[in-house]
Design a protein around this motif. Structure first.
Motif, PDB file in Angstrom:
ATOM      1  N   LEU A 267       5.881   3.165   1.530  1.00 49.39           N
ATOM      2  CA  LEU A 267       4.592   3.130   0.850  1.00 49.39           C
ATOM      3  C   LEU A 267       3.536   3.898   1.641  1.00 49.39           C
ATOM      4  N   VAL A 268       2.743   4.653   0.920  1.00 51.63           N
ATOM      5  CA  VAL A 268       1.648   5.423   1.512  1.00 51.63           C
ATOM      6  C   VAL A 268       0.365   5.066   0.774  1.00 51.63           C
TER       7      VAL A 268
ATOM      8  N   SER B 161      14.099   4.551  -2.145  1.00 46.64           N
ATOM      9  CA  SER B 161      14.471   3.305  -2.811  1.00 46.64           C
ATOM     10  C   SER B 161      13.234   2.720  -3.481  1.00 46.64           C
ATOM     11  N   PRO B 162      13.408   1.942  -4.534  1.00 43.79           N
ATOM     12  CA  PRO B 162      12.248   1.352  -5.213  1.00 43.79           C
ATOM     13  C   PRO B 162      11.485   0.394  -4.299  1.00 43.79           C
ATOM     14  N   ALA B 163      10.172   0.329  -4.494  1.00 44.83           N
ATOM     15  CA  ALA B 163       9.310  -0.622  -3.780  1.00 44.83           C
ATOM     16  C   ALA B 163       8.865  -1.680  -4.780  1.00 44.83           C
ATOM     17  N   THR B 164       9.152  -2.938  -4.467  1.00 43.25           N
ATOM     18  CA  THR B 164       8.886  -4.032  -5.398  1.00 43.25           C
ATOM     19  C   THR B 164       7.984  -5.074  -4.752  1.00 43.25           C
ATOM     20  N   ASP B 165       7.051  -5.592  -5.546  1.00 43.56           N
ATOM     21  CA  ASP B 165       6.169  -6.679  -5.107  1.00 43.56           C
ATOM     22  C   ASP B 165       5.488  -6.367  -3.778  1.00 43.56           C
ATOM     23  N   PHE B 166       4.794  -5.257  -3.734  1.00 45.69           N
ATOM     24  CA  PHE B 166       4.058  -4.885  -2.529  1.00 45.69           C
ATOM     25  C   PHE B 166       2.631  -5.416  -2.616  1.00 45.69           C
ATOM     26  N   THR B 167       1.911  -5.323  -1.518  1.00 46.13           N
ATOM     27  CA  THR B 167       0.529  -5.800  -1.489  1.00 46.13           C
ATOM     28  C   THR B 167      -0.421  -4.643  -1.207  1.00 46.13           C
ATOM     29  N   VAL B 168      -1.667  -4.810  -1.651  1.00 44.69           N
ATOM     30  CA  VAL B 168      -2.744  -3.898  -1.280  1.00 44.69           C
ATOM     31  C   VAL B 168      -3.854  -4.744  -0.662  1.00 44.69           C
ATOM     32  N   ARG B 169      -4.571  -4.132   0.274  1.00 45.38           N
ATOM     33  CA  ARG B 169      -5.616  -4.867   0.988  1.00 45.38           C
ATOM     34  C   ARG B 169      -6.800  -3.944   1.240  1.00 45.38           C
ATOM     35  N   VAL B 170      -8.003  -4.503   1.115  1.00 49.56           N
ATOM     36  CA  VAL B 170      -9.228  -3.764   1.401  1.00 49.56           C
ATOM     37  C   VAL B 170     -10.029  -4.553   2.434  1.00 49.56           C
ATOM     38  N   ASP B 171     -10.451  -3.870   3.500  1.00 48.14           N
ATOM     39  CA  ASP B 171     -11.298  -4.470   4.533  1.00 48.14           C
ATOM     40  C   ASP B 171     -12.645  -3.757   4.544  1.00 48.14           C
ATOM     41  N   LEU B 172     -13.720  -4.543   4.519  1.00 45.21           N
ATOM     42  CA  LEU B 172     -15.076  -4.001   4.484  1.00 45.21           C
ATOM     43  C   LEU B 172     -15.860  -4.474   5.700  1.00 45.21           C
ATOM     44  N   PRO B 173     -16.854  -3.704   6.131  1.00 48.60           N
ATOM     45  CA  PRO B 173     -17.729  -4.185   7.202  1.00 48.60           C
ATOM     46  C   PRO B 173     -18.717  -5.211   6.657  1.00 48.60           C
TER      47      PRO B 173
ATOM     48  N   PHE C 153      -8.366   0.780   3.391  1.00 49.57           N
ATOM     49  CA  PHE C 153      -7.463   0.400   2.312  1.00 49.57           C
ATOM     50  C   PHE C 153      -6.045   0.511   2.856  1.00 49.57           C
ATOM     51  N   SER C 154      -5.217  -0.509   2.624  1.00 45.33           N
ATOM     52  CA  SER C 154      -3.860  -0.491   3.166  1.00 45.33           C
ATOM     53  C   SER C 154      -2.885  -1.096   2.177  1.00 45.33           C
ATOM     54  N   THR C 155      -1.613  -0.827   2.403  1.00 45.87           N
ATOM     55  CA  THR C 155      -0.559  -1.366   1.558  1.00 45.87           C
ATOM     56  C   THR C 155       0.619  -1.761   2.428  1.00 45.87           C
TER      57      THR C 155
ATOM     58  N   ASN D  72       0.486   3.790   6.186  1.00 46.61           N
ATOM     59  CA  ASN D  72       0.169   2.796   5.165  1.00 46.61           C
ATOM     60  C   ASN D  72      -1.309   2.444   5.146  1.00 46.61           C
ATOM     61  N   TYR D  73      -2.117   3.170   5.899  1.00 49.29           N
ATOM     62  CA  TYR D  73      -3.546   2.891   5.986  1.00 49.29           C
ATOM     63  C   TYR D  73      -4.348   4.123   5.589  1.00 49.29           C
ATOM     64  N   ALA D  74      -5.453   3.884   4.917  1.00 52.57           N
ATOM     65  CA  ALA D  74      -6.387   4.957   4.590  1.00 52.57           C
ATOM     66  C   ALA D  74      -7.784   4.482   4.949  1.00 52.57           C
ATOM     67  N   ASP D  75      -8.516   5.287   5.682  1.00 52.49           N
ATOM     68  CA  ASP D  75      -9.879   4.886   6.002  1.00 52.49           C
ATOM     69  C   ASP D  75     -10.826   5.343   4.909  1.00 52.49           C
TER      70      ASP D  75
END
Length: 546
Positions: free
Chosen positions: A169-170, A201-213, A290-292, A345-348
C-alpha cells in the motif's frame, strides 16, 4: 696425393664426435611464458536474483587469481534477456556503474594479483502486478587491458525469478492550501487523498489514518472510525483541541495496481474535510499526515482516549466512491494520473495559516530570605491565548548579591547544555507545545533555588518567550521582577537545603504527555528548535472535473 683409404679413419672419428654432440649436447634455452592476470566474478548469494517489487541489489565478488596485476578492469552486465516484468536501476551515490542501452558497465580499475573486491552494480525489482516466475537472465562479463590466463571464466550468467511480493500500500495526499491562501478560524478545506496497491497480491481490509496538529480537526464524525482527543478538558468552539487523529477501516479489496481515491473525482467532494480553531498559530507553515496500513498493522495512539463518531458510515461512503471509480475506469487510471510515490505508506500534508496573536504572561510572588540563606524562587507561566504557543523559553536573571543554583530543564547562560554550580543567569526550556488556557491546560509552574550571598538588589527578572509564529499581544507581562524581602537570617531560609536543584522533577504543566508528540510540534531543548515533519510525498491530483 693422399688416398681415400688414408683419410677414412680421420673422417670416421670426426663423424663419431659430431654424432655424440648431437645426442648429448644442450640446445639453446626456450623463453618462459609471461605471467598473466586471471579475472573472474562470483555472487554474494544463491540464488542470485529472486526479486519482488521492493527490489534486490545484486552483490558480486571480483577476483584476480592470476600471477600479474590487471588494469582497466570493467564488469559488464547484459540485461537484454530480462522480461518486461523486471526494472533495473543503479545507485545514485556510486558513479562507478552506469546503465545505458540495457547494459550496466562498472569501472573497477586496477586489481593486483590475488586481489578480491566487491561490486554492487544493479538493483532489480519486479513491476507492479508482475506474475511470479521466470523473468529471464543476466550475462556478466569481466575484462581487463591484458590477456587473461583463463578466458573461459570471464563470462557467466544468472537467472532472474519474480517471487510474490504481497500487497504494497502507498499513501498520497495533496496540500490543504498554499501560502497565498492561508486558513484561519472557522475555515473549512477538503483533504484530497488516496491509496494505491503497488504489490502483486490483493490488499483487503486496510486502514487509513489522518493526523493533524493542534488547532485543526475533522468536520465529519464517522460512526465506524476511531477518533483520538489529547485535550478532553478544552472549552470548545471557537477553539479547536481535537480530535486530532482519525483511523478508519476500509472494507474493500484493492487489486494489484488498483487505487482508491477518498474524494469524488467529478465533484471534488472529499470524505475528509478539515476545519480550524481560534487557537491556530500563524502565520506559519504546518504539517499533517495521511497514512495507510494493512489490517492488523495500524498503530494505536498511546495514553489517549479513543472514541467512535456518531455520524454516517465511512465504509459505506468509501465503497460508493470505489464502485463509481471502477465503473468509470478510474481505479486503474489513477495509478498513472496521480503519480503516486512508490516507496512509503505515509504522505505529509502542508498547510499555511493566517496571522494570530497570543498573550504569554509570567508572575513570581515575593521571596522571603536573608543573607546566607538559599530560598525557593517560584514562578508561573500562563498562555492566555488565543493562539497556542511553543514550549516557552524562560530567562532568569539573579538579583545582584544572589546566584542561581542548578535547576531541572535549565542551563547556565552562555554555556548551552551545561549547569555551573552557581549562575548569574539561567535559561530554561519546557515542553514542545504550550496550548492556551482554553485547552484546559496552558499553565506551567516551576521553582528554582536562589542563594543570597549579600544584600540582594532589585535588578532580578524572569522573562518568558512564547516561542511561536503568532504575535505577542501584551509584551509588558512577559517580564516579572524578582522581589526578595527580609528573612530570619538563620542561614537556612525558605525550603532550600543549600544544594540547589528544584527538587521536584519535571515542572507541573497539566498538559498530557502524549500531546507533546503532536504532528508538527516544535521541540525546544536547550535552546535548539527541532521541527518534526513528515517527508513530502509526490502527488499530482487532477483538478476535479466540473
Amino acid at each position: 696425393m693422399t688416398s681415400l683409404t688414408a683419410r677414412w679413419p680421420r673422417l670416421a672419428v670426426g663423424a663419431a664426435v659430431l654424432a655424440t654432440t648431437a645426442l648429448f649436447g644442450f640446445s639453446a634455452p626456450a623463453h618462459a611464458a609471461d605471467p598473466l592476470p586471471d579475472l573472474s566474478v562470483s555472487f554474494d548469494r544463491d540464488p542470485v536474483a529472486e526479486i519482488d517489487n521492493s527490489g534486490t541489489t545484486i552483490g558480486m565478488y571480483v577476483y584476480n587469481y592470476g600471477e600479474a596485476d590487471a588494469t582497466a578492469v570493467t564488469v559488464t552486465l547484459d540485461l537484454s534477456k530480462l522480461s518486461d516484468a523486471v526494472t533495473a536501476s543503479v545507485s545514485d551515490w556510486d558513479d562507478t556503474c552506469k546503465l545505458a542501452d540495457a547494459k550496466v558497465t562498472c569501472t573497477v580499475g586496477s586489481l593486483a594479483a590475488g586481489q578480491v573486491t566487491n561490486v554492487y552494480p544493479v538493483s532489480l525489482a519486479s513491476r507492479t502486478g508482475a506474475t511470479p516466475g521466470d523473468a529471464g537472465s543476466v550475462t556478466v562479463t569481466i575484462a581487463g587491458a591484458e590477456d587473461d590466463a583463463n578466458p573461459g571464466d570471464n563470462t557467466t550468467s544468472f537467472p532472474v525469478t519474480v517471487v510474490a511480493s504481497g500487497p504494497d500500500l502507498v499513501a498520497a495526499a495533496d496540500n490543504l492550501n498554499d501560502k497565498a491562501h492561508p486558513v484561519g478560524p472557522g475555515d473549512r478545506v477538503p483533504l484530497y487523498s488516496g491509496v494505491l496497491n503497488e504489490g502483486d497480491s490483493p490488499a483487503t481490509d486496510f486502514t487509513v489514518r489522518v493526523d493533524l496538529p493542534t488547532g485543526a480537526t475533522f468536520v465529519e464524525r464517522y460512526s465506524d472510525c476511531t477518533y483520538v482527543d489529547y485535550y478532553p478538558k478544552d472549552t470548545g468552539a471557537p477553539y479547536v483541541y481535537g480530535p486530532s487523529q482519525v483511523t478508519c477501516t476500509v472494507p474493500l479489496t484493492l487489486k494489484p495496481g488498483e487505487g482508491l481515491l477518498l474524494f469524488d473525482d467529478e465533484t471534488g467532494a472529499s470524505l475528509f474535510n478539515i476545519t480550524f480553531g481560534r487557537n491556530l498559530p500563524g502565520p506559519d507553515e504546518n504539517y499533517a499526515a495521511f497514512s495507510t496500513a494493512l489490517a492488523g498493522e495500524a498503530e494505536a495512539a498511546k495514553k489517549a482516549a479513543a472514541t467512535r463518531g456518531t455520524g454516517p458510515s465511512f465504509a459505506s461512503a468509501a465503497e460508493k466512491l470505489h464502485a463509481k471509480a471502477v465503473a468509470a475506469g478510474l481505479a486503474k487510471r489513477s495509478v498513472v494520473e496521480r503519480e503516486l510515490d512508490e516507496s512509503d505508506n505515509y504522505a505529509d500534508i502542508q498547510f499555511w495559516t493566517k496571522k494570530n496573536t497570543l498573550d504569554v504572561a509570567v508572575t513570581a510572588p515575593p521571596v522571603k530570605g536573608a543573607v546566607g540563606q538559599t530560598v525557593d524562587l517560584a514562578y508561573e507561566v500562563v498562555n492566555n491565548g488565543p493562539s497556542d504557543g511553543g514550549g516557552p523559553g524562560v530567562v532568569i536573571t539573579a538579583p545582584s548579591g544572589t546566584v542561581l543554583l542548578p535547576a531541572e530543564w535549565c542551563y547556565t547562560d552562555g554555556t548551552p547544555g551545561k549547569q555551573l554550580p552557581e549562575s548569574a543567569k539561567l535559561r530554561c526550556n519546557f515542553e514542545s507545545e504550550f496550548p492556551s488556557v482554553f485547552s484546559g491546560y496552558g499553565r506551567i509552574k516551576a521553582t528554582v533555588k536562589l542563594k543570597i550571598k549579600s544584600a540582594p538588589g532589585t535588578d532580578g527578572t524572569i522573562v518568558v518567550d512564547g516561542a511561536t509564529s503568532s504575535t505577542e499581544s501584551n509584551p509588558a507581562n512577559n517580564t516579572a521582577r524578582i522581589v526578595i524581602t527580609g528573612g530570619s537570617g538563620d542561614g537556612n531560609g525558605g525550603s532550600g537545603d543549600g544544594n540547589g536543584g528544584s527538587g521536584g522533577g519535571l515542572p507541573v504543566t497539566g498538559a498530557p504527555a502524549v500531546a507533546l508528540a503532536g504532528v508538527g510540534a516544535a521541540v525546544l531543548a536547550l535552546g535548539a528548535v527541532l521541527f518534526v515533519m513528515f517527508r513530502r510525498r509526490r502527488v499530482a491530483f487532477q483538478t476535479p472535473r466540473d
